[in-house]
Design an enzyme around this catalytic site. Structure first.
Site, short mmCIF file in Angstrom:
data_model
loop_
_atom_site.label_atom_id
_atom_site.label_comp_id
_atom_site.label_asym_id
_atom_site.label_seq_id
_atom_site.Cartn_x
_atom_site.Cartn_y
_atom_site.Cartn_z
N SER A 42 10.37 -13.60 -3.15
CA SER A 42 10.30 -12.31 -3.84
C SER A 42 11.65 -11.72 -4.20
CB SER A 42 9.51 -11.31 -3.00
OG SER A 42 10.13 -11.19 -1.75
N THR B 94 11.08 -7.37 -1.50
CA THR B 94 12.36 -6.88 -2.01
C THR B 94 13.35 -6.61 -0.89
OG1 THR B 94 11.24 -5.78 -3.80
CG2 THR B 94 13.37 -4.86 -3.17
N THR C 222 15.21 -7.80 -6.51
CA THR C 222 13.86 -8.34 -6.37
C THR C 222 13.47 -9.19 -7.57
OG1 THR C 222 11.56 -7.69 -5.88
CG2 THR C 222 12.72 -6.36 -7.50
N ARG D 162 6.96 -6.41 -17.14
CA ARG D 162 6.78 -5.36 -16.11
C ARG D 162 8.09 -5.15 -15.33
NH1 ARG D 162 7.33 -5.02 -10.24
NH2 ARG D 162 5.84 -3.50 -9.49
N THR E 55 10.54 -0.54 -0.67
CA THR E 55 9.97 -1.86 -0.91
C THR E 55 8.45 -1.69 -1.00
OG1 THR E 55 9.74 -4.11 -0.01
CG2 THR E 55 9.91 -2.34 1.58
N GLY E 56 7.81 -2.63 -1.67
CA GLY E 56 6.36 -2.53 -1.80
C GLY E 56 5.95 -2.35 -3.24
N1 ASP Z 1 9.12 -3.14 -5.06
C1 ASP Z 1 9.04 -4.40 -5.74
C2 ASP Z 1 8.43 -4.21 -7.09
O1 ASP Z 1 7.45 -3.49 -7.20
C3 ASP Z 1 8.27 -5.43 -5.05
C4 ASP Z 1 8.36 -5.52 -3.58
O2 ASP Z 1 9.09 -4.82 -2.92
O3 ASP Z 1 7.65 -6.34 -3.05
O4 ASP Z 1 8.87 -4.84 -8.01
#
Ligand code: ASP
Length: 329
Positions: free
Chosen positions: A86, A189, A207, A217, A240-241
């Site tokens: 990721s 991330t 990321t 996106r 993150t997320g």
């Molecule tokens: N925050 C990142 C995104 O939405 C992805 C992640 O942290 O897993 O691109």
């Protein structure tokens, strides 16, 4: 490090050597105590992959006393980690099978640079740094960002997927269902925030974004205020997320502003998650997001929507992986 600072550091080291032994140990414990109380310098980063990234950041900080160099060099370790799905070009691709990358870097004086939806660049964080240092802009995206990378002498990498990413992409294509996938093998991330001994702060975030996202996106990571925000007067936060859920609440900016109003980093992260849960209530069972924050005194906190989020912490006397608390238990 400035000559004066470097002189002071050397003088202090020297003076403890010539003090009588009792006084020398008293002086050592004084410095140890004040460092652990204030937790400065301190490097924090999201997830377990933050451990080796923090090690590198710490090394750079100790050599250079430059917190921006430290957070850039630190996350470059993760960008090269072939086991990470990721972050970096080896991350999982978008729906067209193309890895596209987002990154941001920010200093506590408000300087910042970001790149979004960039292709073929091994170190998007260094490209973001170039945007900050070499252009009058904050963000470059897509083909423009790639052209800027070429102009800056960045090598263009092949877009061949890593074997693991290729395998997972082929599996995904069987059904091609669009469902945001987060927390894959607990790799996500990397967001890194740090404070130097001089109180200067900086952060970085990089990321490959959501696995199998729509082409084009962009997530929260390159959006200043969403995936990252740093203000020397207050503190720093990173996220993150699921980026969409984080962008909706300007997560990192929100946390820094809550700290400005007097919340601790922990309270600010918890309030941000509460806000995120409220704004994304329909799908919240499927949404993971986590925040990490530090204030200018070196106090830190973290909080996530679901269990499983952790962060790496590195300071003078301790480096460890810490489990974050979460909204859902
Ligand atoms: N925050 C990142 C995104 O939405 C992805 C992640 O942290 O897993 O691109």
């Amino acid at each position: 490090m400035s000559n004066r600072r470097s002189f002071l550091k050397k003088s202090l080291l020297g003076s403890s050597l010539i003090l009588p032994s009792g006084l020398a140990s008293a002086s050592a414990s004084f410095f140890k105590k004040s460092l652990s109380e204030k937790q400065k310098p301190l490097i924090l980063s999201t997830w377990e992959h933050g451990m080796p990234a923090n090690d590198r950041a710490w090394e750079v900080l100790m050599q250079s006393d430059n917190i921006v160099d430290a957070v850039e060099e630190g996350v470059k370790v993760t960008e090269l980690d072939m086991d990470n799905l990721s972050v970096g070009l080896q991350g999982l691709p978008d729906r067209e099978g193309i890895p596209t990358l987002d990154a941001s870097i920010m200093k506590g004086d408000g300087s910042c640079g970001t790149v979004a939806f960039v292709r073929q660049v091994r170190h998007p964080i260094s490209l973001a740094r170039k945007v900050m240092d070499e252009t009058p802009h904050v963000m470059l995206a897509g083909e423009g960002a790639r052209q800027f990378a070429i102009a800056q002498g960045f090598p263009m990498e092949e877009e061949t997927l890593s074997p693991r990413a290729e395998e997972m992409y082929q599996e995904w294509k069987i059904e091609s269902k669009y469902k945001p996938i987060i927390n894959i093998e607990n790799h996500d991330t990397i967001g890194m925030i740090g404070i130097g001994a001089d109180g200067k702060m900086a952060g970085s975030c990089t990321t490959s974004g959501l696995a199998f996202k729509m082409h084009g996106r962009v997530g929260d990571s390159p959006i200043i205020g969403a995936g990252l925000y740093v203000d020397d007067e207050v503190g720093a936060a990173t996220a993150t997320g699921l980026g969409e859920s984080i962008i909706r609440i300007c997560g990192s900016f929100l946390i820094v502003e809550l700290m400005r109003q007097g919340r601790t980093p922990q309270e600010a992260c918890e309030e941000a998650v509460k806000r995120l849960v409220a704004k994304n209530s329909k799908d919240i069972k499927d949404i993971q997001a986590g925040f990490l924050a530090v204030n200018k005194d070196g106090e830190y906190g973290a909080y996530a929507v679901h269990p499983g989020f952790n962060f790496a912490k590195h300071h003078q006397t301790d480096k460890s992986l810490v489990d974050s608390k979460s909204w859902f238990k």
